[in-house]
Motif scaffolding. Structure first.
Motif, mmCIF file in Angstrom:
data_model
loop_
_atom_site.group_PDB
_atom_site.id
_atom_site.type_symbol
_atom_site.label_atom_id
_atom_site.label_comp_id
_atom_site.label_asym_id
_atom_site.label_seq_id
_atom_site.Cartn_x
_atom_site.Cartn_y
_atom_site.Cartn_z
ATOM 1 N N PRO A 149 -17.881 -11.225 1.995
ATOM 2 C CA PRO A 149 -16.824 -10.896 2.980
ATOM 3 C C PRO A 149 -15.680 -10.768 2.746
ATOM 4 O O PRO A 149 -15.041 -9.768 3.144
ATOM 5 N N PRO A 150 -14.958 -11.322 1.804
ATOM 6 C CA PRO A 150 -13.289 -11.273 1.468
ATOM 7 C C PRO A 150 -13.361 -9.727 0.949
ATOM 8 O O PRO A 150 -12.683 -9.067 1.207
ATOM 9 N N THR A 151 -14.271 -9.298 -0.370
ATOM 10 C CA THR A 151 -14.300 -8.126 -0.779
ATOM 11 C C THR A 151 -14.188 -6.985 0.495
ATOM 12 O O THR A 151 -13.445 -6.043 0.415
ATOM 13 N N ILE A 152 -15.231 -7.201 1.201
ATOM 14 C CA ILE A 152 -15.355 -5.946 2.186
ATOM 15 C C ILE A 152 -14.114 -6.208 3.197
ATOM 16 O O ILE A 152 -13.391 -5.037 3.529
ATOM 17 N N ARG A 153 -13.180 -7.060 3.539
ATOM 18 C CA ARG A 153 -12.167 -7.264 4.112
ATOM 19 C C ARG A 153 -10.965 -6.773 3.579
ATOM 20 O O ARG A 153 -10.088 -6.071 4.115
ATOM 21 N N PHE A 154 -10.782 -7.037 2.081
ATOM 22 C CA PHE A 154 -9.769 -6.556 1.479
ATOM 23 C C PHE A 154 -9.726 -4.895 1.201
ATOM 24 O O PHE A 154 -8.799 -4.502 1.553
ATOM 25 N N PHE A 155 -11.131 -4.443 1.093
ATOM 26 C CA PHE A 155 -11.126 -2.746 1.125
ATOM 27 C C PHE A 155 -10.744 -2.250 2.500
ATOM 28 O O PHE A 155 -10.308 -1.141 2.530
ATOM 29 N N GLY A 156 -11.208 -3.001 3.364
ATOM 30 C CA GLY A 156 -11.232 -2.550 4.887
ATOM 31 C C GLY A 156 -9.438 -2.616 5.304
ATOM 32 O O GLY A 156 -8.960 -1.563 5.695
ATOM 33 N N TRP A 157 -8.840 -3.577 4.537
ATOM 34 C CA TRP A 157 -7.420 -3.551 4.889
ATOM 35 C C TRP A 157 -6.819 -2.534 4.129
ATOM 36 O O TRP A 157 -5.848 -2.060 4.757
ATOM 37 N N ARG A 158 -7.096 -2.170 2.955
ATOM 38 C CA ARG A 158 -6.624 -1.226 2.309
ATOM 39 C C ARG A 158 -6.741 0.066 2.829
ATOM 40 O O ARG A 158 -5.711 0.766 2.902
ATOM 41 N N LYS A 159 -7.898 0.287 3.319
ATOM 42 C CA LYS A 159 -8.035 1.463 3.896
ATOM 43 C C LYS A 159 -7.116 1.712 5.173
ATOM 44 O O LYS A 159 -6.861 2.702 5.486
ATOM 45 N N ALA A 160 -7.036 0.532 5.733
ATOM 46 C CA ALA A 160 -6.344 0.590 7.127
ATOM 47 C C ALA A 160 -4.866 0.899 6.799
ATOM 48 O O ALA A 160 -4.025 1.392 7.744
ATOM 49 N N MET A 161 -4.472 0.412 5.749
ATOM 50 C CA MET A 161 -2.942 0.618 5.325
ATOM 51 C C MET A 161 -2.893 2.070 4.781
ATOM 52 O O MET A 161 -1.618 2.727 4.905
ATOM 53 N N ILE A 162 -3.981 2.787 4.324
ATOM 54 C CA ILE A 162 -3.605 4.342 4.146
ATOM 55 C C ILE A 162 -3.390 5.083 5.441
ATOM 56 O O ILE A 162 -2.610 5.820 5.397
ATOM 57 N N GLY A 163 -3.938 4.647 6.298
ATOM 58 C CA GLY A 163 -3.894 5.433 7.830
ATOM 59 C C GLY A 163 -2.588 4.816 8.447
ATOM 60 O O GLY A 163 -2.170 5.658 9.271
ATOM 61 N N ASN A 164 -2.276 3.415 8.228
ATOM 62 C CA ASN A 164 -1.064 3.217 8.918
ATOM 63 C C ASN A 164 -0.242 2.038 7.848
ATOM 64 O O ASN A 164 -0.616 1.032 7.786
ATOM 65 N N PRO A 165 0.721 2.687 7.407
ATOM 66 C CA PRO A 165 1.306 2.098 6.370
ATOM 67 C C PRO A 165 2.006 0.427 6.894
ATOM 68 O O PRO A 165 2.407 -0.214 6.192
ATOM 69 N N HIS A 166 2.012 0.444 8.020
ATOM 70 C CA HIS A 166 2.736 -0.767 8.850
ATOM 71 C C HIS A 166 1.608 -1.826 9.235
ATOM 72 O O HIS A 166 1.915 -2.815 9.764
ATOM 73 N N PHE A 167 0.311 -1.493 8.803
ATOM 74 C CA PHE A 167 -0.805 -2.319 9.178
ATOM 75 C C PHE A 167 -0.721 -3.641 8.257
ATOM 76 O O PHE A 167 -0.213 -3.759 7.231
ATOM 77 N N HIS A 168 -0.828 -4.830 9.156
ATOM 78 C CA HIS A 168 -0.811 -5.960 8.553
ATOM 79 C C HIS A 168 -2.116 -6.833 9.067
ATOM 80 O O HIS A 168 -2.558 -6.847 10.108
ATOM 81 N N PRO A 169 -2.939 -7.365 8.251
ATOM 82 C CA PRO A 169 -3.936 -8.364 8.659
ATOM 83 C C PRO A 169 -3.490 -9.389 9.684
ATOM 84 O O PRO A 169 -2.536 -9.910 9.759
ATOM 85 N N THR A 170 -4.489 -9.853 10.624
ATOM 86 C CA THR A 170 -4.132 -10.892 11.569
ATOM 87 C C THR A 170 -4.193 -12.268 11.030
ATOM 88 O O THR A 170 -4.734 -12.339 9.718
ATOM 89 N N GLU A 171 -3.492 -13.196 11.363
ATOM 90 C CA GLU A 171 -3.417 -14.555 10.738
ATOM 91 C C GLU A 171 -5.136 -15.264 10.809
ATOM 92 O O GLU A 171 -5.286 -15.933 9.970
ATOM 93 N N LYS A 172 -5.689 -14.801 11.906
ATOM 94 C CA LYS A 172 -6.947 -15.064 12.081
ATOM 95 C C LYS A 172 -7.900 -14.717 10.961
ATOM 96 O O LYS A 172 -8.730 -15.623 10.066
ATOM 97 N N GLU A 173 -7.693 -13.164 10.672
ATOM 98 C CA GLU A 173 -8.517 -12.592 9.403
ATOM 99 C C GLU A 173 -8.224 -13.450 7.993
ATOM 100 O O GLU A 173 -8.918 -13.821 7.240
ATOM 101 N N LEU A 174 -6.744 -13.566 7.746
ATOM 102 C CA LEU A 174 -6.409 -14.140 6.801
ATOM 103 C C LEU A 174 -7.048 -15.725 6.428
ATOM 104 O O LEU A 174 -7.423 -16.101 5.466
ATOM 105 N N GLU A 175 -7.038 -16.288 7.602
ATOM 106 C CA GLU A 175 -7.439 -17.824 7.608
ATOM 107 C C GLU A 175 -9.033 -17.997 7.053
ATOM 108 O O GLU A 175 -9.536 -18.732 6.423
ATOM 109 N N GLY A 176 -9.775 -16.639 7.970
ATOM 110 C CA GLY A 176 -11.242 -16.661 7.467
ATOM 111 C C GLY A 176 -11.322 -16.509 5.974
ATOM 112 O O GLY A 176 -12.095 -16.956 5.218
#
Length: 148
Positions: free
Chosen positions: A93-120
């Motif tokens: 799950p962390p690996t999937i989340r990290f690469f999902g976040w990275r992909k989201a940042m490519i489309g939106n340079p201002h993307f930041h994960p939520t606190e809830k995602e980070l805590e999980g």
């Protein structure tokens, strides 16, 4: 000499894996402004180390001095394998989340994960580290199995 080389590689990879996992946890403390690209690269290195660790471990079982008979009858070996599989499953799950976040940042340079995602993700990485301790305990017991 083969046994020594395999043991050295096994230990270096194991400590490298632990260092990368601990580094992930440190990077995750950056909160919603963490360096997602660095985290994804670190996690890829973690995965590569884990894969190489399995290969070297299998080589130790097949070509090392103790041989398959020592490992196959050793309950601590099987505990170590079970804990390693647990770490591998917890890492997905962390690996999937990290690469999902990275992909989201490519489309939106201002993307930041939520606190809830980070805590999980932090919770999963902490559980991985806890199971690594179980692996270390099993490794120490495994090496002494059958000794009085």
């Amino acid at each position: 000499m083969t046994d020594l080389i395999l043991a050295i590689l096994h230990h270096v990879l194991a400590f490298g894996l632990v260092a990368m996992l601990a580094s992930e946890l440190v990077l995750l403390r950056g909160g919603t402004h963490l360096n997602v690209a660095r985290l994804a690269r670190l996690d890829a290195g973690y995965g590569l180390s884990a894969g190489l660790l399995v290969v070297v471990g299998l080589c130790r079982v097949a070509f090392g001095a103790k041989g398959w008979a020592f490992y196959s009858d050793n309950p601590w070996f099987w505990g170590k394998i079970a804990a390693f599989i647990g770490v591998a499953l917890l890492s997905l799950p962390p690996t999937i989340r990290f690469f999902g976040w990275r992909k989201a940042m490519i489309g939106n340079p201002h993307f930041h994960p939520t606190e809830k995602e980070l805590e999980g993700v932090k919770r999963m990485v902490r559980l991985e580290l806890a199971l690594v301790v179980v692996i270390l305990i099993c490794a120490a017991a495994m090496a002494r199995y059958g000794q009085v």
